[in-house]
Design a protein around this motif. Structure first.
Motif, PDB file in Angstrom:
ATOM      1  N   LEU A 214     106.633 -31.448 -36.570  1.00  0.00           N
ATOM      2  CA  LEU A 214     106.728 -30.000 -36.500  1.00  0.00           C
ATOM      3  C   LEU A 214     105.560 -29.438 -37.294  1.00  0.00           C
ATOM      4  O   LEU A 214     105.479 -29.613 -38.510  1.00  0.00           O
ATOM      5  N   PHE A 215     104.620 -28.817 -36.587  1.00  0.00           N
ATOM      6  CA  PHE A 215     103.407 -28.299 -37.203  1.00  0.00           C
ATOM      7  C   PHE A 215     103.469 -26.787 -37.332  1.00  0.00           C
ATOM      8  O   PHE A 215     103.894 -26.094 -36.397  1.00  0.00           O
ATOM      9  N   GLY A 216     103.019 -26.258 -38.453  1.00  0.00           N
ATOM     10  CA  GLY A 216     102.890 -24.818 -38.660  1.00  0.00           C
ATOM     11  C   GLY A 216     101.541 -24.502 -39.271  1.00  0.00           C
ATOM     12  O   GLY A 216     101.023 -25.271 -40.085  1.00  0.00           O
ATOM     13  N   LYS A 217     100.959 -23.368 -38.902  1.00  0.00           N
ATOM     14  CA  LYS A 217      99.646 -22.980 -39.406  1.00  0.00           C
ATOM     15  C   LYS A 217      99.786 -22.157 -40.686  1.00  0.00           C
ATOM     16  O   LYS A 217     100.556 -21.203 -40.739  1.00  0.00           O
ATOM     17  N   ILE A 218      99.013 -22.522 -41.687  1.00  0.00           N
ATOM     18  CA  ILE A 218      98.954 -21.762 -42.935  1.00  0.00           C
ATOM     19  C   ILE A 218      97.754 -20.833 -42.843  1.00  0.00           C
ATOM     20  O   ILE A 218      96.623 -21.293 -42.647  1.00  0.00           O
ATOM     21  N   LYS A 219      97.986 -19.535 -42.989  1.00  0.00           N
ATOM     22  CA  LYS A 219      96.905 -18.565 -42.815  1.00  0.00           C
ATOM     23  C   LYS A 219      96.798 -17.632 -44.012  1.00  0.00           C
ATOM     24  O   LYS A 219      97.782 -17.341 -44.681  1.00  0.00           O
ATOM     25  N   ILE A 220      95.573 -17.181 -44.245  1.00  0.00           N
ATOM     26  CA  ILE A 220      95.299 -16.138 -45.228  1.00  0.00           C
ATOM     27  C   ILE A 220      94.426 -15.097 -44.541  1.00  0.00           C
ATOM     28  O   ILE A 220      93.347 -15.427 -44.039  1.00  0.00           O
ATOM     29  N   VAL A 225      93.913 -21.755 -43.019  1.00  0.00           N
ATOM     30  CA  VAL A 225      93.396 -22.489 -44.170  1.00  0.00           C
ATOM     31  C   VAL A 225      94.063 -23.848 -44.324  1.00  0.00           C
ATOM     32  O   VAL A 225      93.678 -24.638 -45.182  1.00  0.00           O
ATOM     33  N   GLY A 226      95.088 -24.117 -43.517  1.00  0.00           N
ATOM     34  CA  GLY A 226      95.767 -25.403 -43.646  1.00  0.00           C
ATOM     35  C   GLY A 226      96.867 -25.582 -42.616  1.00  0.00           C
ATOM     36  O   GLY A 226      97.082 -24.736 -41.742  1.00  0.00           O
ATOM     37  N   VAL A 227      97.563 -26.715 -42.732  1.00  0.00           N
ATOM     38  CA  VAL A 227      98.641 -27.067 -41.804  1.00  0.00           C
ATOM     39  C   VAL A 227      99.832 -27.586 -42.606  1.00  0.00           C
ATOM     40  O   VAL A 227      99.660 -28.394 -43.533  1.00  0.00           O
ATOM     41  N   PHE A 228     101.014 -27.101 -42.259  1.00  0.00           N
ATOM     42  CA  PHE A 228     102.253 -27.629 -42.839  1.00  0.00           C
ATOM     43  C   PHE A 228     102.912 -28.492 -41.765  1.00  0.00           C
ATOM     44  O   PHE A 228     103.147 -28.034 -40.650  1.00  0.00           O
ATOM     45  N   ALA A 229     103.193 -29.750 -42.091  1.00  0.00           N
ATOM     46  CA  ALA A 229     103.752 -30.685 -41.114  1.00  0.00           C
ATOM     47  C   ALA A 229     105.060 -31.277 -41.621  1.00  0.00           C
ATOM     48  O   ALA A 229     105.198 -31.602 -42.802  1.00  0.00           O
TER      49      ALA A 229
END
Length: 520
Positions: A214-220, A225-229
């Motif tokens: 399950l992937f989620g995008k980390i954004k600013i 800026v990153g990925v939460f998996a």
């Protein structure tokens, strides 16, 4: 917090649901109950299931509640007369107990999200760092979690968990996502491209993995800026996991913004890479090469580090100095690192000091009273931190010696760096006695043999260059050299002796000793 009437309508749309909201402030539901003849009191945050129009007459005219009308029980005129009520109308026939269970299940899932969201926020405000947030996420989701930056470097992961997934195990072992997983045509890459085009977290079926992710995008500020998996290695994903990961991405985003690096998101990929090397977080050759491939960055045969100390000179914003360095120096990438602006010169040509852009750089430094230091050339990025320290050490040594310059080359200050590690007394003891003898003679006889000898050795015993530097005729230089040989017995072919004499002058120069000098 519960669900709003509108959210329930969306989740029950398979019943051809529609809503009529009389008061938005009461359109939130935390529980569900049946509306019956015996009910005499009502709660504003409860959804009452009404199966008969006759039951509507039980509701006091001034009551503000939420009603679900089912099985052709359309409120009709009653709705128009009671504008303070909120209606959720299901046009398809339903079993009362099934719709009750389904609605209760939706509210239970919402409560799970609300309760766990509070845990995530508590982890954020505890200021225990990114790893703590990942640990809490693992406790809540029941599956291993990991956070990676935009260069696919692993920032934090659920430690102490083992699952049968070769990809995750390789990522943990390496500390980054191997480039071959991103480059070669594979089920993983096709799935990731599908995820990359969306904005919401997504469950991916990956052929090279033993479990789903399950992937989620980390954004600013809308920039990734990153990925939460999350890895489905212990228990199956739950329906609410997607929503929880979306919340986690926001929490991690807030945590990452505590790092000033993420305040300026321009070309954040290479900046993050360089700062990781400066911090010593990336030191392995394989990890560095993996980052270079992802960034598409090519290096020359020789590299060097140039650092500008922002504490001196005109108070320009650091990003301005960084931009100027990138404009003045070809093949250069610069980052702000603490009080320094660090330029990575990716192709340091051998005639660097003869290039037009070097002269422009020195001009920029002088005009703005800035000080810069440059390291020795090197070829391995694994040594970045070592050469960064060289660049700032050269500034420190130049300033300490009060040398009137804005640009300091570590090659010229390396010996002073050695002297800097010992006491003044120990340094003087290293000086060759012959140099002390020459200094005493100069002070007693108003001669300049020490200045002449030091310059002659510094210029590699080149007569023309030495005479030009001292602003004397070559015949005068030849006379002085002869007198030095005659008075002090110096053997010009004794390389070891000349090295000790030259080093002695360097030591004395560093500790602030002076000797007579002729006016130019």
């Amino acid at each position: 917090m519960g669900l709003s009437i509108m959210e329930l309508c969306e989740k029950l749309k398979h019943y051809s649901a529609e809503t009529y909201v009389g008061r938005n402030e009461t359109a939130w539901v935390k529980s569900v109950k049946f509306l019956s003849q015996k009910r005499s009191s009502f709660e504003s945050d409860t959804l009452y299931i009404c199966s008969s129009p006759d039951l509507l007459r039980l509701i006091p005219p001034d009551q503000c509640i939420n009603l679900m009308c089912v099985n052709n029980n359309h409120p009709g005129a009653y709705r128009e007369q009671h504008s303070s009520l909120n209606f959720l109308i299901l046009h398809k026939a339903v079993d009362l107990y099934e719709i009750y269970e389904e609605t209760q299940d939706l509210l239970s899932k919402s409560n799970r999200v609300d309760n766990n969201s509070r845990k995530f926020l508590d982890a954020l405000i505890s200021n225990k760092g990114l790893q703590h947030i990942v640990d809490v996420a693992y406790e809540v989701l029941g599956n291993p979690c990991a956070v990676s930056d935009v260069n696919f470097n692993l920032l934090a992961y659920s430690k102490g968990t083992e699952i049968n997934d070769p990809v995750l195990n390789e990522v943990i072992r390496c500390g980054y996502w191997p480039y071959h997983l991103l480059r070669y045509p594979s089920p993983y890459r096709r799935s990731y491209r599908e995820y990359d085009e969306g904005n919401k977290p997504m469950i991916l079926e990956l052929g090279e993995s033993k479990c789903r992710r399950l992937f989620g995008k980390i954004k600013i500020n809308y920039n990734q800026v990153g990925v939460f998996a999350v890895y489905e290695g212990i228990k199956p994903f739950e329906e609410t996991d997607i929503q929880l990961v979306e919340i986690l991405c926001g929490v991690v985003s807030c945590e990452m913004q505590k790092n000033s690096l993420y305040n300026d998101l321009t070309e954040i990929n290479y900046k993050k890479f360089f700062i990781d090397m400066l911090e010593g977080r990336i030191v392995e050759e394989n990890a560095i090469q993996n980052n270079l491939k992802i960034l598409g960055m090519k290096l020359g045969k020789k590299l060097c580090i140039l650092s500008v100390d922002s504490r001196f000179g005109k108070r320009f914003p650091k990003p301005y100095i960084r931009t100027m360095l990138e404009q003045l120096i070809p093949n250069c990438k610069a980052v702000v690192y603490g009080e320094y602006i660090v330029a990575f010169i990716l192709d340091a040509t051998e005639n660097f000091y003869g290039e037009f852009y070097f002269n422009e750089l020195v001009k920029f430094l002088k005009e703005n009273k800035l000080y810069a230091g440059i390291s020795r050339c090197f070829c391995r990025l694994t040594d970045v931190r070592k050469y960064f320290l060289q660049s700032i050490k050269s500034i420190d040594l130049g300033m300490k010696m009060k040398i009137q310059n804005n640009f300091y080359d570590y090659e010229e200050y390396m010996i002073y760096n050695l002297v800097d590690t010992i006491t003044v007394r120990e340094a003087k003891e290293l000086c060759h006695p012959l140099v002390t003898k020459i200094l005493k003679y100069d002070f007693a006889n108003n001669t300049f043999y020490a200045q002449t000898l030091y310059t002659y050795l510094s210029r590699g015993k080149n007569h023309i260059s030495t005479a030009d530097c001292l602003h004397i005729h070559r015949n005068t230089l030849q006379y002085r050299i002869g007198r030095i040989e005659e008075l002090f017995g110096i053997d010009w072919d004794n390389g070891n002796l000349l090295l000790q004499i030259h080093l002695s002058f360097k030591i004395l120069e560093y500790i602030g000793e002076t000797w007579p000098t002729a006016a130019n």
